[in-house]
Design an enzyme around this catalytic site. Structure first.
Site, PDB file in Angstrom:
ATOM      1  CG  HIS A 113     -44.946  -2.189  -3.716  1.00 53.19           C
ATOM      2  ND1 HIS A 113     -45.415  -0.909  -3.684  1.00 53.19           N
ATOM      3  CD2 HIS A 113     -44.575  -2.404  -4.999  1.00 53.19           C
ATOM      4  CE1 HIS A 113     -45.353  -0.372  -4.890  1.00 53.19           C
ATOM      5  NE2 HIS A 113     -44.842  -1.255  -5.718  1.00 53.19           N
ATOM      6  CG  ASP A 139     -45.247  -0.344  -0.172  1.00 53.89           C
ATOM      7  OD1 ASP A 139     -44.124  -0.073  -0.610  1.00 53.89           O
ATOM      8  OD2 ASP A 139     -46.250  -0.546  -0.898  1.00 53.89           O
ATOM      9  CG  HIS A 168     -45.990   4.536 -15.811  1.00 56.40           C
ATOM     10  ND1 HIS A 168     -46.141   3.305 -15.223  1.00 56.40           N
ATOM     11  CD2 HIS A 168     -45.374   5.312 -14.875  1.00 56.40           C
ATOM     12  CE1 HIS A 168     -45.639   3.318 -14.003  1.00 56.40           C
ATOM     13  NE2 HIS A 168     -45.180   4.527 -13.759  1.00 56.40           N
ATOM     14  CD  GLU A 212     -47.966   5.547 -12.596  1.00 52.62           C
ATOM     15  OE1 GLU A 212     -48.052   4.490 -11.940  1.00 52.62           O
ATOM     16  OE2 GLU A 212     -47.059   6.371 -12.436  1.00 52.62           O
TER      17      GLU A 212
HETATM   18  C1  XUL Z   1     -43.648   3.103 -10.484  1.00 52.31           C
HETATM   19  C2  XUL Z   1     -45.033   2.648 -10.253  1.00 52.31           C
HETATM   20  C3  XUL Z   1     -45.228   1.601  -9.212  1.00 52.31           C
HETATM   21  C4  XUL Z   1     -46.299   0.606  -9.550  1.00 52.31           C
HETATM   22  C5  XUL Z   1     -46.394  -0.529  -8.566  1.00 52.31           C
HETATM   23  O1  XUL Z   1     -43.511   4.085 -11.436  1.00 52.31           O
HETATM   24  O2  XUL Z   1     -45.958   3.150 -10.849  1.00 52.31           O
HETATM   25  O3  XUL Z   1     -45.516   2.227  -8.011  1.00 52.31           O
HETATM   26  O4  XUL Z   1     -47.550   1.213  -9.632  1.00 52.31           O
HETATM   27  O5  XUL Z   1     -45.194  -1.198  -8.387  1.00 52.31           O
HETATM   28 CO    CO Z   2     -48.012   2.914 -10.820  1.00 53.01          CO
END
Ligand code: XUL
Ligand code: CO
Length: 435
Positions: free
Chosen positions: A100, A103, A270, A267
């Site tokens: 990002h 970062d 998630h 992810e």
């Molecule tokens: C947050 C997450 C982030 C994204 C990128 O839960 O997964 O780090 O991957 O913004």
């Molecule tokens: Co992520």
């Protein structure tokens, strides 16, 4: 240059029998699996934020780590951090990284200064990438940490924040494009709400759709050939996040006519937060034609938080890579370690070995998945379950049938369907032979 990783050797493949902690047991980049080198299958990436920017804080306490590039408040430290990062990529032989804007450079006093700093560090990255061969899997914008984004970025009630969001994405997409990034990720960190009492859902959805359209337009305008990816997550930090899961994102993309333009970065943690298995999300994305890339970090199954831990569970990885392989493997996507150390894991060795273990777990999962596919029993049994659909009459039910026709079939054919076993336990036993 830093001496942070000086005591650590380059990690090489030594095989499952080695006693050496600083070696791969299962990840051999050159081993060919289903006709492709393992490095090209897995396409590993280090996440800059967790490995280099996160300082070990939690809601109850601050920084625990000591790093030569702290405090992260000057461009000098940003360059030192980049030196350390590229040293780590080399130690691990990780082909990719992800970052990002927040970062990699300290926030400036104005938007213009922040953007100029990003430009400067982008140049620095460019030189290092050329020197080392490391590539950028994806870039992204941090649209959630600064207080200006506390009520959302594209979905903020304040149009000035909407504009700031567009400008920020532009700067990050420009940087990603310049570095030859293979994807650009959009995670809607605070695109959601805390309470409906102050939220206009319909309006915020339109704002998010408009922003996405502008990102797509700009991508084409600058000739960025990478893939745009949305990363779904159901909650945390907001109570209710709009990009809840793969199904929700697909509905959103269809609504705005962008399903051919944007895919998903899924992810594991998630998926679990959304009440799904990781493989469910992968299989659904593949079925909908929007599978892009993965973030391979797990949650703690008891705490219910997004704990971003490194992967260690081989059977889970096997089922995940099974879906990735069935989807045809990655094209521009890859395996990003969006994973962080526990805050007591203070040492440079911890950072390296967390990745080594994660890479080995993924490699074992990939090999098990390939063996399952090559064996073919699972796919044969799945196909047999649907074999009744192979006849012309059955296909006609899907293409030409009416309810009256169904009624006719049942009465005239005297249909009396008999249930058949789904064989779940037998299939689970079969999978366990490979993991
Ligand atoms: C947050 C997450 C982030 C994204 C990128 O839960 O997964 O780090 O991957 O913004
Ligand atoms: Co992520």
């Amino acid at each position: 240059m830093t001496d942070f990783f000086n005591d650590i050797p380059n990690i090489a493949y030594e095989g499952p029998e080695t006693d050496n902690e600083f070696a791969f047991r299962h990840y051999d980049p050159d081993e060919v699996v289903m006709g492709k080198r393992m490095e090209d299958h897995l396409r590993f990436a280090v996440a800059y934020w967790h490995s280099f920017a996160w300082e070990g804080g939690d809601p109850f306490g601050g920084r625990t780590f000591e790093r030569p590039w702290y405090p992260q408040d000057s461009m000098e430290m940003a360059r030192l951090k980049a030196d350390a990062a590229f040293e780590m990529f080399a130690r691990l032989g990780q082909p990719f990284f992800c970052f990002h804007d927040a970062d990699v450079r300290p926030e400036g006093d104005s938007f213009a200064q922040s953007a100029a700093r990003l430009d400067e560090i982008t140049d620095y990255f460019g030189q290092k990438m050329e020197a080392t061969g490391t590539r950028l899997l994806w870039g992204t914008a941090n649209l959630f940490s600064h207080r200006r984004f506390m009520a959302g970025a594209a979905t903020n009630p304040d149009p000035d924040v909407f504009a700031y969001t567009g400008a920020t994405i532009k700067s990050c997409l420009d940087a990603t494009h310049r570095l030859g990034g293979e994807n650009y990720v959009m995670w809607g960190g605070r695109e959601g709400y805390e309470t409906l009492l102050n939220t206009d859902l319909a309006r915020e959805r339109q704002q998010a759709g408009r922003m996405l359209q502008m990102v797509v337009d700009y991508k084409h305008k600058i000739g960025f050939t990478g893939t745009l990816l949305i990363e779904p997550k159901p909650q945390e930090p907001t109570k209710h996040q709009y990009d809840y899961d793969v199904a929700t994102v697909y509905g959103f993309l269809k609504d705005f006519g962008l399903e051919g333009e944007v895919k998903v970065n899924i992810e594991q943690g998630h998926a679990i937060l959304a009440g799904h298995s990781f493989e469910h999300e992968l299989a659904l994305a593949a079925a909908l034609g929007i599978f892009g890339s993965i973030d391979i970090n797990r949650n703690d199954y008891q705490s219910g938080w997004d704990t971003d831990q490194f992967p260690v569970n081989v059977p889970e990885m096997a089922l995940a890579y099974y879906e990735v392989l069935k989807a045809g493997g990655f094209t521009t996507g890859g395996t990003n370690f969006d994973a962080k150390l526990r805050r007591q894991s203070l040492d440079a060795e911890d950072l390296i070995l967390a990745h080594v273990g994660g890479m080995d777990a993924c490699a074992r999962g990939l090999k098990a998945a390939a063996a399952m596919l090559e064996d073919g029993t699972l796919e044969r049994l799945r196909a047999e379950r649907y074999a009744g659909w192979d006849t012309e009459d059955a296909q006609a039910l899907l293409t030409r049938a009416t309810l009256e026709h169904c009624d006719d079939c049942v009465r005239k054919g005297n249909l009396d369907p008999q249930p058949r076993s789904g064989r779940q336990e037998r299939l689970e036993n079969l999978v366990n032979r490979f993991v």
